[in-house]
Every structure is written in C-alpha cells, then in structure tokens.
Design a protein around this motif. Structure first.
Motif, PDB file in Angstrom:
ATOM      1  N   GLU A  58      43.580 -51.879 -29.837  1.00 57.08           N
ATOM      2  CA  GLU A  58      44.901 -52.133 -29.272  1.00 57.08           C
ATOM      3  C   GLU A  58      45.238 -53.605 -29.456  1.00 57.08           C
ATOM      4  O   GLU A  58      44.430 -54.483 -29.134  1.00 57.08           O
ATOM      5  N   GLU A 145      52.509 -47.679 -28.513  1.00 57.01           N
ATOM      6  CA  GLU A 145      52.268 -47.375 -27.099  1.00 57.01           C
ATOM      7  C   GLU A 145      53.551 -47.591 -26.316  1.00 57.01           C
ATOM      8  O   GLU A 145      54.125 -48.683 -26.325  1.00 57.01           O
ATOM      9  N   ASP A 175      51.591 -44.710 -22.533  1.00 57.55           N
ATOM     10  CA  ASP A 175      50.733 -45.725 -21.900  1.00 57.55           C
ATOM     11  C   ASP A 175      50.824 -45.648 -20.380  1.00 57.55           C
ATOM     12  O   ASP A 175      51.831 -45.186 -19.839  1.00 57.55           O
TER      13      ASP A 175
HETATM   14 CA    CA Z   1      49.002 -50.615 -23.850  1.00 56.36          CA
END
Ligand code: CA
Ligand code: C2E
Ligand code: CA
Ligand code: CA
Length: 276
Positions: A58, A145, A175
């Motif tokens: 991420e 996300e 998310d």
């Molecule tokens: Ca996130």
C-alpha cells in the motif's frame, strides 16, 4: 478527540496545525511541498495468508516538512481535501506509486488511496490511465482504495465512476470497512475486488472472549459470498496472524510484516523475499 492519551495528543497536535491561525500557513506549506518535492511515498507490505509471501504494497503519502518534521497524512490530507489541493497531490501519489511499482516483480501489486474528492472528479479515469501508461504497469497491478465517503457523492455519477474504473482493468478495494455507517448496500452497488477490515476490529481479536473475532468472521463470510478478497489491517503481533488466517482473511497488512518504508527499502525486501 478521543478520551485516551493518544487521542488527546492528536487533538492538540491537530489544533496546532489546523487551528485558525496556522491553517492558511499549512495550505501554503502544502503548495510549497508539492512544488519543492517534500513528499515521498512509503510502502507497506500486504502478505497473502496462504503463501505467506508479499503480494503487494500500500502506498502511503509522507511529508517531510522542513521545520515541523514528519507530518502525518491523517493531519494534512483533510486540509488538502478542503483547500482543493488533494487532486494535485493525489495525482502525484498515483504517478509516483505506479512508477516505483514498475521496478518491482510483475506479480506484485500497488494499492493507492483515492480521496472521495478525487473520486467525484470526472477526470479521474484519465489521470489513472496516464499514470498506468507512463509507468507501463498492467492495470490489474493497480488497486485503488476507496472509503465509503464516496457514497456521499451523487449516486448516478459514482456508479458511472465505478464502471469507468473497472473498465480500465484496475482493482478496487473498500477501505476502513466497518468504521463509518457501513451500509451493506454499498457492497451490492459497487464492484469491489477487496474489503479492507479496519484495524479497530483486529485490535484485541486474539484475546479469548473478544467479539472482534466474530465480527471479522462475519465480514469474511460476506466477502467470500460476494467473491471479494479481504485484508485485515493493523496486524501487529504474531498471535494475530494465525487467528486472522483461521478466520479466513486472504491478506494481512500490519507492523507484524513491516512498517511503511521508502522505495529503496522495498527493493531490498523484494530481493530478499525472492531469494527465500
Ligand atoms: Ca488505505
Ligand atoms: P489508511 O488508508 O487506513 O492506512 C493505514 C494506516 O495504518 C497507515 O497510517 C499505516 O501506517 C497504519 N498502519 C499500518 N499497519 C499498522 C499497524 O500494524 N498498527 C498501527 N497502529 N497502524 C498501522 P498512515 O500512513 O499514517 O496514514 C493514515 C491515513 O492517511 C490513511 O489511512 C489514509 O486514510 C490517509 N492517507 C495516507 N496516504 C494517502 C494518500 O496518498 N491519499 C489519500 N487520499 N489518503 C492517504
Ligand atoms: Ca484502512
Ligand atoms: Ca484509515
């Protein structure tokens, strides 16, 4: 602010930064940051519970302020959203993350956070297309996300945006699942590939009698039925890994596998993992 020590600390720090007097200053500083390269992207590993290998990272924005030092994105993203800078900053993150991911093995994904404000802008698909084209990464390696904040936008246009993005071949993740209103209707409406279970449900889940394990189990069951993957966020200790795997989550993200790290460190991690 929350009643715990951390929450109180955050409240005061946030007031310091976002309070009326420094607010304009922070906006100006954000503009300068973008122009003068004070941002960088940190990457946190996402690990498959099955293979126990890193399958993605991420991208998390970092700001090294010349005098304030590291400023948390939780502090400055809301300001960037309010003053209209989030689009330029978000575009920078997207480009940077795709370019850096282009140097990783081709089966390792990159996930990028997209603000509801970016999501409401019809230019987003063009921005995504351009980031993909410049970096040369396959669309399926990019995961966007999105928080349920996007559902506060006009219904027809958010539905259209979901279609456009899916049409580009990128993946979509919901998310912070479980934190906001979390209407289950969102899951029906939008073509998510993954649900990210918020870290507040992971905390304490490994303690006997804790209800969080039951909640995680229910989310996983729902996700499985809908054909979606699940990432448990904020997994910090070894004990939680086995539990999360047993509860059926497909992915784990958290300090237990690695804190967000600079691009150069990621290359070292990936080289080491490759030699395993
Ligand atoms: Ca996130
Ligand atoms: P998020 O998207 O939910 O990101 C996960 C946050 O949890 C990150 O905080 C990460 O460093 C932290 N985290 C990861 N593992 C653990 C763990 O095991 N324990 C604990 N206690 N925390 C963990 P970070 O980097 O401070 O980011 C905070 C939030 O700022 C993000 O939450 C996201 O909402 C926002 N953000 C960060 N980068 C961007 C960006 O490029 N664009 C947008 N729109 N938002 C961003
Ligand atoms: Ca999250
Ligand atoms: Ca969050």
């Amino acid at each position: 602010a929350k009643a715990d020590g951390r929450g109180v600390h955050r409240f005061f720090r946030s007031e310091l930064l976002v309070g009326a007097r420094s607010r304009k200053q922070l906006e100006d500083d954000l503009r300068t940051a973008l122009a003068q390269d004070q941002f960088h992207v940190a990457y946190q590993p996402v690990v498959s519970t099955k293979s126990e290998r890193i399958v993605g990272y991420e991208a998390l924005l970092r700001w090294d302020h010349p005098t304030r030092g590291a400023v948390s994105p939780a502090e400055f993203i809301p300001v960037a959203e309010e003053c209209g800078l989030i689009e330029a900053i978000g575009e920078w993150v997207l480009r940077t993350a795709c370019m850096e991911a282009a140097g990783w093995p081709h089966d390792v994904r990159v996930a990028v956070n997209v603000s509801p404000i970016q999501f409401a802008n019809p230019a987003l698909p063009t921005v995504v297309t351009s980031a993909l084209a410049k970096s040369g990464i396959r669309p399926a390696r990019l995961e966007l996300e999105i928080t349920e904040g996007v559902f506060l936008n006009d219904n027809a246009s958010s539905e259209h945006m979901f279609k456009m993005l899916k049409g580009l071949g990128v993946r979509l993740a919901l998310d912070d699942f479980g934190t906001g209103y979390s209407s289950l209707g969102y899951l029906k409406k939008a073509p998510f590939d993954k649900i990210k279970i918020d870290q507040s449900f992971v905390k304490g889940a490994a303690i006997a009698g804790n209800r969080n394990a039951a909640i995680i189990k229910a989310i996983v069951t729902l996700a499985d039925t809908l054909g979606m993957e699940t990432t448990a966020e904020g997994v910090e200790v070894q004990d939680e890994i086995a539990l999360i795997r047993d509860l059926g989550c497909s992915h784990i993200q958290g300090y237990v596998y690695g804190k967000p790290a600079r691009a150069a460190e990621v290359l070292r991690q990936l080289a080491a993992a490759d030699g395993m």
